[in-house]
Design a protein around this motif. Structure first.
Motif, PDB file in Angstrom:
ATOM      1  N   ILE A   1      -6.192  -6.199  -2.595  1.00  0.00           N
ATOM      2  CA  ILE A   1      -5.186  -5.162  -2.849  1.00  0.00           C
ATOM      3  C   ILE A   1      -4.463  -5.512  -4.152  1.00  0.00           C
ATOM      4  CG2 ILE A   1      -3.068  -4.053  -2.026  1.00  0.00           C
ATOM      5  CD1 ILE A   1      -3.951  -4.724   0.833  1.00  0.00           C
TER       6      ILE A   1
ATOM      7  N   THR B   1      -4.980  -1.207   6.623  1.00  0.00           N
ATOM      8  CA  THR B   1      -5.779  -1.051   5.406  1.00  0.00           C
ATOM      9  C   THR B   1      -6.868   0.013   5.592  1.00  0.00           C
ATOM     10  OG1 THR B   1      -7.082  -2.932   6.219  1.00  0.00           O
ATOM     11  CG2 THR B   1      -5.491  -3.387   4.495  1.00  0.00           C
TER      12      THR B   1
ATOM     13  N   ALA C   1      -1.519  -4.767  -5.930  1.00  0.00           N
ATOM     14  CA  ALA C   1      -0.281  -4.097  -5.527  1.00  0.00           C
ATOM     15  C   ALA C   1       0.598  -3.849  -6.738  1.00  0.00           C
ATOM     16  CB  ALA C   1       0.452  -4.926  -4.473  1.00  0.00           C
TER      17      ALA C   1
ATOM     18  N   TRP D   1     -12.411  -7.862  -0.773  1.00  0.00           N
ATOM     19  CA  TRP D   1     -11.620  -6.726  -1.227  1.00  0.00           C
ATOM     20  C   TRP D   1     -10.209  -7.237  -1.489  1.00  0.00           C
ATOM     21  CZ3 TRP D   1     -13.405  -1.847  -2.187  1.00  0.00           C
ATOM     22  CH2 TRP D   1     -14.631  -1.460  -1.618  1.00  0.00           C
TER      23      TRP D   1
ATOM     24  N   SER E   1      -8.641   3.825  -3.148  1.00  0.00           N
ATOM     25  CA  SER E   1      -7.218   4.046  -3.423  1.00  0.00           C
ATOM     26  C   SER E   1      -6.394   3.184  -2.464  1.00  0.00           C
ATOM     27  CB  SER E   1      -6.865   5.523  -3.253  1.00  0.00           C
ATOM     28  OG  SER E   1      -7.210   5.961  -1.953  1.00  0.00           O
ATOM     29  N   GLY E   2      -5.298   2.654  -2.964  1.00  0.00           N
ATOM     30  CA  GLY E   2      -4.491   1.725  -2.167  1.00  0.00           C
ATOM     31  C   GLY E   2      -3.572   2.425  -1.192  1.00  0.00           C
TER      32      GLY E   2
ATOM     33  N   ILE F   1      -3.574 -10.037  -1.472  1.00  0.00           N
ATOM     34  CA  ILE F   1      -2.741  -9.078  -2.197  1.00  0.00           C
ATOM     35  C   ILE F   1      -2.405  -9.732  -3.531  1.00  0.00           C
ATOM     36  CG2 ILE F   1      -0.535  -7.853  -2.262  1.00  0.00           C
ATOM     37  CD1 ILE F   1      -0.507  -7.921   0.807  1.00  0.00           C
TER      38      ILE F   1
ATOM     39  N   PRO G   1      -1.204   1.727  -5.721  1.00  0.00           N
ATOM     40  CA  PRO G   1      -2.001   0.490  -5.716  1.00  0.00           C
ATOM     41  C   PRO G   1      -3.480   0.826  -5.555  1.00  0.00           C
ATOM     42  CG  PRO G   1      -0.493   0.591  -3.809  1.00  0.00           C
ATOM     43  CD  PRO G   1      -0.317   1.857  -4.572  1.00  0.00           C
ATOM     44  N   GLU G   2      -4.353  -0.132  -5.861  1.00  0.00           N
ATOM     45  CA  GLU G   2      -5.755   0.104  -5.572  1.00  0.00           C
ATOM     46  C   GLU G   2      -6.375  -1.112  -4.911  1.00  0.00           C
ATOM     47  OE1 GLU G   2      -7.237   1.474  -9.386  1.00  0.00           O
ATOM     48  OE2 GLU G   2      -7.836  -0.547  -9.947  1.00  0.00           O
ATOM     49  N   ILE G   3      -7.479  -0.872  -4.238  1.00  0.00           N
ATOM     50  CA  ILE G   3      -8.158  -1.949  -3.537  1.00  0.00           C
ATOM     51  C   ILE G   3      -9.488  -2.140  -4.230  1.00  0.00           C
ATOM     52  CG2 ILE G   3      -8.988  -2.777  -1.308  1.00  0.00           C
ATOM     53  CD1 ILE G   3      -7.067  -0.834   0.011  1.00  0.00           C
TER      54      ILE G   3
ATOM     55  N   LEU H   1       0.837  -1.200   0.000  1.00  0.00           N
ATOM     56  CA  LEU H   1       0.000   0.000   0.000  1.00  0.00           C
ATOM     57  C   LEU H   1       0.870   1.247   0.000  1.00  0.00           C
ATOM     58  CD1 LEU H   1      -2.511  -1.303   2.681  1.00  0.00           C
ATOM     59  CD2 LEU H   1      -3.041  -0.912   0.262  1.00  0.00           C
TER      60      LEU H   1
END
Lengths: 336, 336
Positions: free
Chosen positions: B15, A170, B17, B13, A97-98, B314, B2-4, A79
């Motif tokens: 990640i 997170t 990465a 959910w 958004s990560g 991830i 990154p986004e989730i 992240l």
């Protein structure tokens, strides 16, 4: 006949496949792990002397000027620590958004000293670092939840030998935590009791799955243990969050966790394992229906298609037998 | 950054990465698996000639007097095929008798012919056997749900090299299936649509995660794929259950699944993987809100403490890049 057991906390059903059962000592032989052979590896990024190879340190516990425990941002963070928390939807797709925090807790300067070989004083510092970082990172307004865990060995997902743990903050509450909170709230609504306290009293009456009891904690195998030697460690006194543990409780936890890891090391031939602190979001402190705990899962069997395809587990060992084995396993090297 | 990403069907959910991202071909090199080197192994319990070493056959597809696909009860069954279904509660503990069906589908007489190396006609027979056994076993009144899966390779949990799949009929609906059904029903209640059909139309508009589309099926990476190359294969026409697929659809599925497994074999160097048919209980046939599908998960990365401790994954590859790689990977051996 095999039986299918229910875990009232996680709502998982586990097939206890007694017909396939192995003796506890057979799992020990399945995956022995050799400990690292050097106390200092000049190529290891976590060994003393290589401090400049990690991102800048965020926390340390030192003695006589030398660090004993050291916390650094993960160089390969999952992240982004700097960004802004945003949410967007595109039709049915949702994205956050990560952003978040991903840290590494280097547990000791000694490359060859996993928790099982650390002194009590050394391992207490590791647990203090856990709590300190947990407290700090949960204050970040973008962080909704912190997962604190240790991967020991390659089968448990660790790529670096030097003893370390990790922490991931997170921007969302993981679905597993949310589901358990919902389930615990429903139980509280129906009975007026904490579901974890209820399971704990039940285990203390049964005793057959208890491995160790200390002043403040009980280590036991869940009635529906997912795998051989799957262990839960519950605080005896009702506490919703890891943040609410007292100094005395933390020291007691450190001694207990070290002794369990020594049982693994000397009794199960140093298996790979995952350890995690299971605690709700920071703001859940004080809740009457939730209760933090520690989970330990030795990786002595494999997760295969049935588990992936159904979410159910097959445990090829009777939890009561595994508990008996661990209870009788000394946390000391065998005499030869 | 990154986004989730959210998976609206599983409520997971993930990640994504991207900072840690590897190029797709790097995963291929991580875990190449050597195919078995012999077409017949006299020590293999599934090879022709050793039929007496398995429990008595329950089903076969034969040609010219020789079996081509053969189904036998699992010798090390996780469940008891003969017992009676009983439930009991002891305080907060719940137990169901471990009755159920556990079968092995031996896919081919050839020890060295995994699906990727089978002919289309051969692999069609495997899928026919899947459906036939699924139909039979779900009629057992003690069976609440059947999980049908394949473990390819040791990392995927397989201990036997000879190509085979498995089927487990459990006396309960696995919690994962139950949770997805509840979620799909809620979506249907709110929108009037099947959640799976909605995701499918969305993927067909986006196209970027689609790997292959045939007359009756679409193979794509979920928007929130758990791991690199995690694939879902949905029937295009709304069908609640695997039982509702027509003969023509099954043949089309066999061709598609074979070609995907060939992409894995030739493009990703024969990685270990799990395949499962995700379908609801028998009586769910006809439901407007549920939709069966097939899931394929190559085991190119490891499940570690973060996943275990949070239930979140991830993924170190961008699903769109993984899809592009698989789309462009021929299902044929590379020319040298």
């Amino acid at each position: 006949m095999p039986e299918i057991r229910h875990n009232i906390i996680t709502r998982e059903w586990v097939i206890i496949a007694t017909e396939r059962a192995k003796r506890p000592e057979e799992f020990a032989k399945a995956n022995p792990r050799r400990p690292p052979s050097v106390a200092h590896d000049p190529k290891c990024v976590f060994c003393p002397g290589n401090e400049t190879l990690t991102p800048p340190e965020v926390f340390r516990i030192a003695q006589d000027g030398a660090w004993q425990v050291r916390v650094v941002p993960n160089k390969f963070s999952a992240l982004d620590a700097a960004g802004e928390l945003t949410r967007r939807s595109e039709g049915i797709k949702r994205v956050i958004s990560g952003v978040g925090i991903h840290e590494v807790i280097v547990e000791t300067p000694a490359h060859d000293r996993p928790p099982a070989l650390q002194s009590e004083a050394e391992y207490e510092r590791v647990i203090q670092a856990y709590r300190q970082r947990y407290d700090d990172v949960t204050r970040d307004p973008r962080v909704a939840h912190v997962t604190l865990f240790k991967n020991h060995g390659e089968r448990a997902g660790s790529s670096l030998e030097h003893p370390h743990s990790q922490l991931v903050g997170t921007p969302i509450i993981p679905p597993q935590v949310r589901d358990r909170m919902e389930n615990a709230l429903r139980f509280y609504d129906e009975t007026g009791d904490c579901i974890f306290c209820s399971v704990l009293s039940d285990e203390l009456v049964d005793q057959v799955r208890v491995v160790t009891q200390t002043e403040h904690f009980v280590a036991f195998l869940p009635f529906a243990a997912l795998t051989p030697f799957h262990l839960w460690i519950f605080p005896l006194r009702h506490r919703a969050s890891f943040l609410e543990a007292t100094e005395e409780e933390l020291a007691d936890l450190a001694r207990l966790l070290r002794s369990i890891q020594r049982k693994f090391y000397f009794g199960l031939e140093n298996p790979d394992y995952n350890l995690s602190i299971r605690t709700p979001p920071r703001e859940a402190s004080g809740l009457k229906y939730y209760h933090w705990y520690v989970s330990l899962i030795p990786r002595v069997t494999r997760v295969a298609g049935f588990e992936i395809g159904s979410g159910m587990f097959i445990n090829v060992a009777l939890p009561e037998k595994s508990a008996e084995f661990l209870r009788n396993t000394p946390g000391e090297p065998a005499r030869t």
